[in-house]
Scaffold this active site. Sequence first.
Site, PDB file in Angstrom:
ATOM      1  N   ASP A 204      -0.696   6.548  -9.505  1.00 53.10           N
ATOM      2  CA  ASP A 204       0.637   6.430  -8.914  1.00 53.10           C
ATOM      3  C   ASP A 204       1.681   7.176  -9.724  1.00 53.10           C
ATOM      4  O   ASP A 204       2.752   7.497  -9.228  1.00 53.10           O
ATOM      5  CB  ASP A 204       1.041   4.950  -8.823  1.00 53.10           C
ATOM      6  CG  ASP A 204       0.101   4.176  -7.903  1.00 53.10           C
ATOM      7  OD1 ASP A 204      -0.325   4.755  -6.899  1.00 53.10           O
ATOM      8  OD2 ASP A 204      -0.208   3.017  -8.218  1.00 53.10           O
TER       9      ASP A 204
ATOM     10  N   PRO B 197       0.841  -1.201   0.000  1.00 60.51           N
ATOM     11  CA  PRO B 197       0.000   0.000   0.000  1.00 60.51           C
ATOM     12  C   PRO B 197       0.874   1.249   0.000  1.00 60.51           C
ATOM     13  O   PRO B 197       1.938   1.251   0.639  1.00 60.51           O
ATOM     14  CB  PRO B 197      -0.781  -0.131   1.310  1.00 60.51           C
ATOM     15  CG  PRO B 197       0.002  -1.049   2.164  1.00 60.51           C
ATOM     16  CD  PRO B 197       0.747  -1.959   1.258  1.00 60.51           C
ATOM     17  N   HIS B 198       0.441   2.244  -0.739  1.00 55.98           N
ATOM     18  CA  HIS B 198       1.270   3.460  -0.794  1.00 55.98           C
ATOM     19  C   HIS B 198       0.392   4.692  -1.005  1.00 55.98           C
ATOM     20  O   HIS B 198      -0.734   4.591  -1.491  1.00 55.98           O
ATOM     21  CB  HIS B 198       2.317   3.354  -1.911  1.00 55.98           C
ATOM     22  CG  HIS B 198       1.733   2.990  -3.243  1.00 55.98           C
ATOM     23  ND1 HIS B 198       1.558   1.687  -3.637  1.00 55.98           N
ATOM     24  CD2 HIS B 198       1.267   3.745  -4.239  1.00 55.98           C
ATOM     25  CE1 HIS B 198       1.019   1.663  -4.843  1.00 55.98           C
ATOM     26  NE2 HIS B 198       0.834   2.912  -5.239  1.00 55.98           N
ATOM     27  N   GLY B 199       0.948   5.804  -0.656  1.00 60.21           N
ATOM     28  CA  GLY B 199       0.214   7.061  -0.822  1.00 60.21           C
ATOM     29  C   GLY B 199       1.144   8.241  -0.871  1.00 60.21           C
ATOM     30  O   GLY B 199       2.296   8.156  -0.432  1.00 60.21           O
TER      31      GLY B 199
END
Lengths: 154, 618
Positions: free
Chosen positions: B546, A65-67
């Site tokens: 992203d 998970p990334h942000g």
Amino acid sequence: MSLNDLISREAILPSLKAANKKQALQDISDRAAEVTGLAAREIFDSLLQRERLGSTGIGNGIAIPHGKLAKCNRITGVFARLEKPIDFDALDGAPVDLVFLLLAPEHAGADHLKALARIARILRDPVITTRLRATRDADGLFLLLTQVQASHAA
Amino acid sequence: MVSISGFKKIWSEKARQDLENPARPYVIAPAKWLGAFRAGIPARFKRSEFRITLIAMVAGGIAGLCVSVMSQIVLFAHHVIFLVSSNTGISGTQAITPLRTFLGPALGGIVFGLSLLLQSKWRPRLPVDPIEANALHGGRMSVRDSLAVAGQNLISNGCGASVGLEAGYTQIGAGFASNIGRYFEMRRSDLRILVGCGAAGAIAAAFDAPLAGAAYAFELVIGVYTIPALAPVAVAAFMGDMVAKGLSHPPFVVAVSIQNIGFSNYPLAVVLGALSALVGIVLMRLVTFVEQSVRQRWLPPLARPILGGCAVGSFGLYSTQVLSAGHGALHLLRDIPQTALVLGTILVLKCFASAVCIGTGFRGGLFFASLFIGGLLGKLFAIGLASIGYMPDEAMSLFIVTGMASLAAAVIGAPLTMIVLALEVTGVLSLTGVVMLSVLVASLTTREFFGYSFATWRFHLRGESIRSAQDIGWIRSLTVDTLMWRDVPMAARAMRLGDFRMAFPLGSFRQVVALDEDQTYAGLIDVARAHGSELDELSDVLVVDDLTTLANQKLLPKMTAREAADAFDVANTDLLAVVESQDQPKVIGLLSEAYMLRRYAAELERSRREALGEAVDG
């Protein structure tokens, strides 16, 4: 970019107990907040927002998970080994027990993507994941992640 | 048949269109033969300097005609309201009863207030003056607005308000010239010259001074002197003067008798120049002070000129010299014996009267008022010198003329015009050195310590960045929406990287715009980066979101090229998306910095060539 720069000993959760994806993300966000000084709620919201666009479960029980956060000033990671695998809507449908959270500044651009790519490459190695699953203390996991990175770099 | 409500509807629709497009063309209904003449012009002649010179001749003549008609109307008004029978006007007549002296400007204020009411209903926008037209609108002016300005100028001056007619003269002259030029489909650069021609004809006619008229056009209205513009401007000035003379427009002559000018007068001219600049700056600031003082909630705009008229009427009770523009008073200035105290009082009252009139909304300018105030200052200066024992024969006339030109140069911002005007209205060439020196000191001091002329000061207060009539309209018209590409490649934020790679193969586009769920802007995606080999393993996991960058940096369609350049600088990128508005970030285009700079440089070069009078394609 070295994984040493991304993760610290304090950013390891060796035996996280979470009933579901949301709780896992909440608990990891809390730890990320302690490490970065950012608000846990903000981190959690950005992760949820990203998960809504598509799951970050990459298969084989792994999720990244990334942000991106405006207030974040450096790329920071938090690793969690879950006591019990949970459903993460991963690509292969398999439950997830290794989670690497990555937070990046809004303007990180290519560095953020390179960090994600490096983490994915390491965590897709079955030898490394087997070792990570077998290790139950934070020091061991930290050593494993950073040493593995060094051997991959070589 | 159109009913009253139908008529109102048409008017309001026209007013709306006017507001949306302030420089909307107003083409004079052409006569059939003129249309045939226009249609039959060979292409080569269309770009000929002969053509613009011929058209300038007509424009100058019309300006001269307008000046004559306007001055006759004012003389008639002065005769009716103040019972002035000679050409000395109000300011040169002592025998006006106190009642008429007070009531004239006061009633004028009421009539002017009513004219403002009508204007706010029918033409609810600021009229474009010749300087603004040339700086921002490529020389496009409205005849109706110009007629309205001239009419209001007539009311103001006719009732004795302390304003000159020159603003109305140049407005109407330039307004007609602009429309004649547009009828003949003249290019932007030629139209700007023609606006200058109209103003040149008007000033030449007003002062019987063709050289000053031409200099005025170059210095103030066109903004730069070029050889190709000389013939049309000079011919227009000449024609304006000729037509006015032919119609018996009273000539403007300042009688002086100067034989030789001693060297000792030159340093004194420097001092007078500096004093003129000081008074000029105070006068300009005084106008603003009055304007801001009367801008009170409890005082409706229509009541302001009534208040101003009463104030000027009261000043007039001390001396009628402060009323109207001051033509008569200036003529008599040299010969009327007055003490320094009386002169000083009149000077202060005239400054206040002019500031009050313009500040309370009367239409007019400071051109003639500053000539008269300068004359008063010059006379006061000469009296001061006499009191300390310096009294050569020529001092009085010399310093009146020098003060006149210097103070007008400081206020109007046209030094060459004022030097030439001083020589033309006196007919004495030996004044040249002293007048030139004093005018230059006044001009330099004003520019150094104030930085504006009255016209540019007013633009500055309105928030316009106009420092001269030089054409900057093209910079403003070079907005992002005229430069951007409208064919924008877009992808949803949630699109998987693998799908994105298929939809946008390497080499298809440089950047793709990411869109939110509600189709609004979410950032830019670098296509080459999306195809980077390090992301191969993540192509099923990563989504477009992203990869986005510059989610918070975007351009707006009405940004000028300069504002866009700043935005590129801040974002440190060479490509940005254009969105409809900050509140509604719907993507409407893309703009690259390199393309924008190329277009900007091309337009800059085009403008430079036009300014120098070189041939420009298109």
